[in-house]
Design an enzyme around this catalytic site. Structure first.
Site, PDB file in Angstrom:
ATOM      1  N   CYS A  63       0.903  -1.181   0.000  1.00  0.00           N
ATOM      2  CA  CYS A  63       0.000   0.000   0.000  1.00  0.00           C
ATOM      3  C   CYS A  63       0.922   1.207   0.000  1.00  0.00           C
ATOM      4  O   CYS A  63       1.168   1.817   1.033  1.00  0.00           O
ATOM      5  CB  CYS A  63      -0.865   0.000   1.260  1.00  0.00           C
ATOM      6  SG  CYS A  63      -1.902  -1.458   1.408  1.00  0.00           S
ATOM      7  N   PRO A  67       1.256   7.755  -0.734  1.00  0.00           N
ATOM      8  CA  PRO A  67       1.977   8.510  -1.767  1.00  0.00           C
ATOM      9  C   PRO A  67       3.476   8.222  -1.850  1.00  0.00           C
ATOM     10  O   PRO A  67       4.163   8.866  -2.630  1.00  0.00           O
ATOM     11  CB  PRO A  67       1.732   9.962  -1.355  1.00  0.00           C
ATOM     12  CG  PRO A  67       1.573   9.900   0.137  1.00  0.00           C
ATOM     13  CD  PRO A  67       0.918   8.579   0.441  1.00  0.00           C
ATOM     14  N   CYS A  77      -1.719   3.948  10.667  1.00  0.00           N
ATOM     15  CA  CYS A  77      -1.602   5.227  11.383  1.00  0.00           C
ATOM     16  C   CYS A  77      -2.887   5.403  12.205  1.00  0.00           C
ATOM     17  O   CYS A  77      -3.588   6.405  12.079  1.00  0.00           O
ATOM     18  CB  CYS A  77      -1.348   6.396  10.438  1.00  0.00           C
ATOM     19  SG  CYS A  77      -2.515   6.538   9.081  1.00  0.00           S
TER      20      CYS A  77
HETATM   21  C1  LIG Z   1      -1.748   4.581   4.777  1.00  0.00           C
HETATM   22  S1  LIG Z   1      -1.765   4.798   3.068  1.00  0.00           S
HETATM   23  C2  LIG Z   1      -0.143   4.315   2.639  1.00  0.00           C
HETATM   24  C3  LIG Z   1       0.896   5.364   2.915  1.00  0.00           C
HETATM   25  C4  LIG Z   1       2.245   5.043   2.270  1.00  0.00           C
HETATM   26  N1  LIG Z   1       2.755   3.739   2.640  1.00  0.00           N
HETATM   27  C5  LIG Z   1       3.297   6.088   2.585  1.00  0.00           C
HETATM   28  O1  LIG Z   1       4.108   5.892   3.485  1.00  0.00           O
HETATM   29  O2  LIG Z   1       3.309   7.121   1.912  1.00  0.00           O
HETATM   30  C6  LIG Z   1      -2.691   3.443   2.536  1.00  0.00           C
HETATM   31  C7  LIG Z   1      -2.760   3.255   1.036  1.00  0.00           C
HETATM   32  O3  LIG Z   1      -3.429   2.020   0.789  1.00  0.00           O
HETATM   33  C8  LIG Z   1      -4.073   2.128  -0.472  1.00  0.00           C
HETATM   34  N2  LIG Z   1      -5.047   1.019  -0.537  1.00  0.00           N
HETATM   35  C9  LIG Z   1      -6.290   0.952  -0.015  1.00  0.00           C
HETATM   36  N3  LIG Z   1      -6.855  -0.237  -0.286  1.00  0.00           N
HETATM   37  C10 LIG Z   1      -5.929  -0.948  -0.976  1.00  0.00           C
HETATM   38  C11 LIG Z   1      -5.909  -2.251  -1.544  1.00  0.00           C
HETATM   39  N4  LIG Z   1      -6.957  -3.059  -1.424  1.00  0.00           N
HETATM   40  N5  LIG Z   1      -4.810  -2.646  -2.199  1.00  0.00           N
HETATM   41  C12 LIG Z   1      -3.721  -1.828  -2.332  1.00  0.00           C
HETATM   42  N6  LIG Z   1      -3.698  -0.575  -1.823  1.00  0.00           N
HETATM   43  C13 LIG Z   1      -4.771  -0.155  -1.147  1.00  0.00           C
HETATM   44  C14 LIG Z   1      -4.658   3.521  -0.443  1.00  0.00           C
HETATM   45  O4  LIG Z   1      -4.912   3.973  -1.769  1.00  0.00           O
HETATM   46  C15 LIG Z   1      -3.554   4.302   0.259  1.00  0.00           C
HETATM   47  O5  LIG Z   1      -2.719   4.922  -0.689  1.00  0.00           O
END
Ligand SMILES: C[S@@+](CC[C@H](N)C(=O)[O-])C[C@H]1O[C@@H](n2cnc3c(N)ncnc32)[C@H](O)[C@@H]1O
Length: 447
Positions: free
Chosen positions: A264, A267, A384
């Site tokens: 995931c 950004p 988070c």
């Molecule tokens: C907490 S953010 C990640 C922040 C990132 N790791 C960073 O440090 O910048 C969670 C991310 O999970 C993505 N997401 C949500 N559901 C998902 C899925 N089923 N598979 C992959 N990504 C997913 C969202 O689009 C979001 O960008």
């Protein structure tokens, strides 16, 4: 009185106009839109000022709603209500008000005259009565928990249940302004070296971690020396724990070329940090293509590479080539309840039922990704969030199910630390202000 500085805005922009835009943003958030999306609709010249005012209003929305209900039993139309809430949210606490309360009231009435002239006498009457009776009204709302803490009732209840000794600190931290912390590119320099560069640029900062500097005051990134060239990035201190936990050290360090899944990624803050620390072969996934594009921009800025794929991490068939990963970072979608200082709209957008729904996504993702990990490899699960359902309870349940998994020493729930840096650290030794995270490192037993 020591008033916080009013938001910077071009001198030509009248406060009535900023208040009207703030009411638009507050109305949109109350209708379920994120503040970021709402601000994107605001004219560029008014956006910084509107953002500053909206942040303050959303941090006081519970109080403003309680006051408005006492001043006008029936809610007016949505925009007029949002304007009243904006004026009340900014004016109710004279110490924190960014402008003199009479100015706020005059300008709110001016704003309504511009857009809903017929409502101006009503808004004027409500706000003048507020000025006359403020102390009594504020006292009368003190006993209302939503007004007192400026969070929805379900959120307060959940924190009281999850964190009996800490819930009040957690709620208070969420109403602070967030610290701005930088991560120095480990291949380009040291925090000490970058601290000098900051000083030369007239900026102050304190070293708070192996690559972390907390600025004395937030600034626009274009004022940070070398930002455009990738020498430094903006990342919360607790978010900076992820990459070292996954990369490991000494005999446990991932070898050069290790294959890593960042499930995931967008950004891209943690993807970037991983690549700054070690030579890794990273596959960065995200289900949101627009957000994934930001990972590409971040990596281009810091001069490092990963393979990027838009895919649902719960569906390995859609992205996996069958080669096992040495390590997996699962920075799961979550309530974001640990970063409310940065996103004051989040508490008003979420519903209690969202937490179960998010926990189900996290559980399914863990279940789908675990078989992709090599025996002997490790998976870092993080959110988070400060809610136990998205942290400790999720991992305890997983460890019950997966007989080949065991937990390595991990920070667990790291609750957000306020600016005075004294309270709310449940585990770990960090005391500098940081956001709330949960971290669990899971090891897969060799076959
Ligand atoms: C907490 S953010 C990640 C922040 C990132 N790791 C960073 O440090 O910048 C969670 C991310 O999970 C993505 N997401 C949500 N559901 C998902 C899925 N089923 N598979 C992959 N990504 C997913 C969202 O689009 C979001 O960008």
């Amino acid at each position: 009185m020591n008033r916080p500085s009013p938001p910077s805005a071009p001198a030509a922009l009248p406060l009535s106009r900023l208040l009207a835009h703030t009411a638009d943003a507050v109305q949109a958030v109350r209708a379920g839109q994120s503040l970021n999306d709402a601000l994107a609709a605001c004219p560029a010249e008014a956006r910084p000022g509107t953002q500053a005012l909206s942040f303050q209003v959303l941090r006081s929305l519970g109080r403003a709603q309680a006051l408005r209900e006492r001043l006008a039993k029936r809610a007016p139309a949505a925009w007029v209500d949002a304007l009243l809430l904006s004026a009340l949210g900014l004016a109710w606490d004279a110490e924190a008000a960014p402008y003199a309360e009479h100015t706020l009231v005059d300008q709110a009435v001016e704003a309504v005259k511009q857009r809903e002239r017929a409502q101006a006498p009503f808004v004027n009457a409500v706000l003048r009565r507020f000025l006359r009776e403020r102390d009594d009204l504020v006292r009368a709302t003190d006993g209302d928990a939503v007004a007192r803490w400026n969070h929805p009732g379900w959120w307060i209840k959940r924190l009281r249940r999850d964190w009996p000794p800490h819930w009040q600190t957690l709620l208070a931290v969420n109403n602070e302004r967030p610290p701005m912390t930088l991560r120095v590119h480990a291949r380009r320099g040291t925090p000490q070296g970058y601290q000098h560069r900051l000083q030369e640029a007239g900026l102050g900062g304190r070293i708070v971690g192996p690559h972390a500097i907390r600025l004395d005051a937030p600034v626009a990134v274009n004022r940070l020396p070398g930002f455009a060239d990738g020498d430094v990035s903006v990342q919360d201190l607790a978010a900076q724990w992820a990459a070292p936990l996954l990369v490991g050290s000494g005999a446990q360090a991932l070898p050069a070329g290790a294959r890593v899944l960042d499930a995931c990624a967008a950004p891209g803050g943690k993807t970037a940090h991983l690549l700054e620390l070690a030579d890794l072969d990273v596959l960065a996934l995200d289900s949101d293509a627009a957000r994934l594009a930001r990972v590409g921009e971040t990596l281009a800025r810091i001069g490092l590479q990963a393979e990027l794929k838009t895919a649902d991490a719960r569906d390995p068939a859609s992205f996996w080539d069958g080669r096992l990963f040495d390590a997996i970072l699962m920075d799961a979608p979550c309530s974001a309840s640990g970063i409310v200082r940065r996103h004051p709209d989040v508490r008003w957008l979420r519903r209690d039922s969202d937490i179960e729904a998010l926990a189900t996504i996290q559980r399914d993702m863990l279940h789908a990704l675990w078989p992709l990990l090599k025996p002997g490899g490790r998976l870092l699960y993080c959110t988070c969030s400060v809610f136990r359902a998205e942290g400790e309870q999720q991992i305890d349940a997983f460890l019950q199910r997966a007989s080949d998994a065991h937990g390595l020493p991990s920070p667990g729930h790291a609750l957000p630390v306020p600016h005075n840096g004294t309270a709310a650290v449940v585990s770990g030794t960090e005391t500098a202000a940081h956001d709330g995270f949960f971290y669990a490192v899971l090891h897969k037993r060799p076959a």
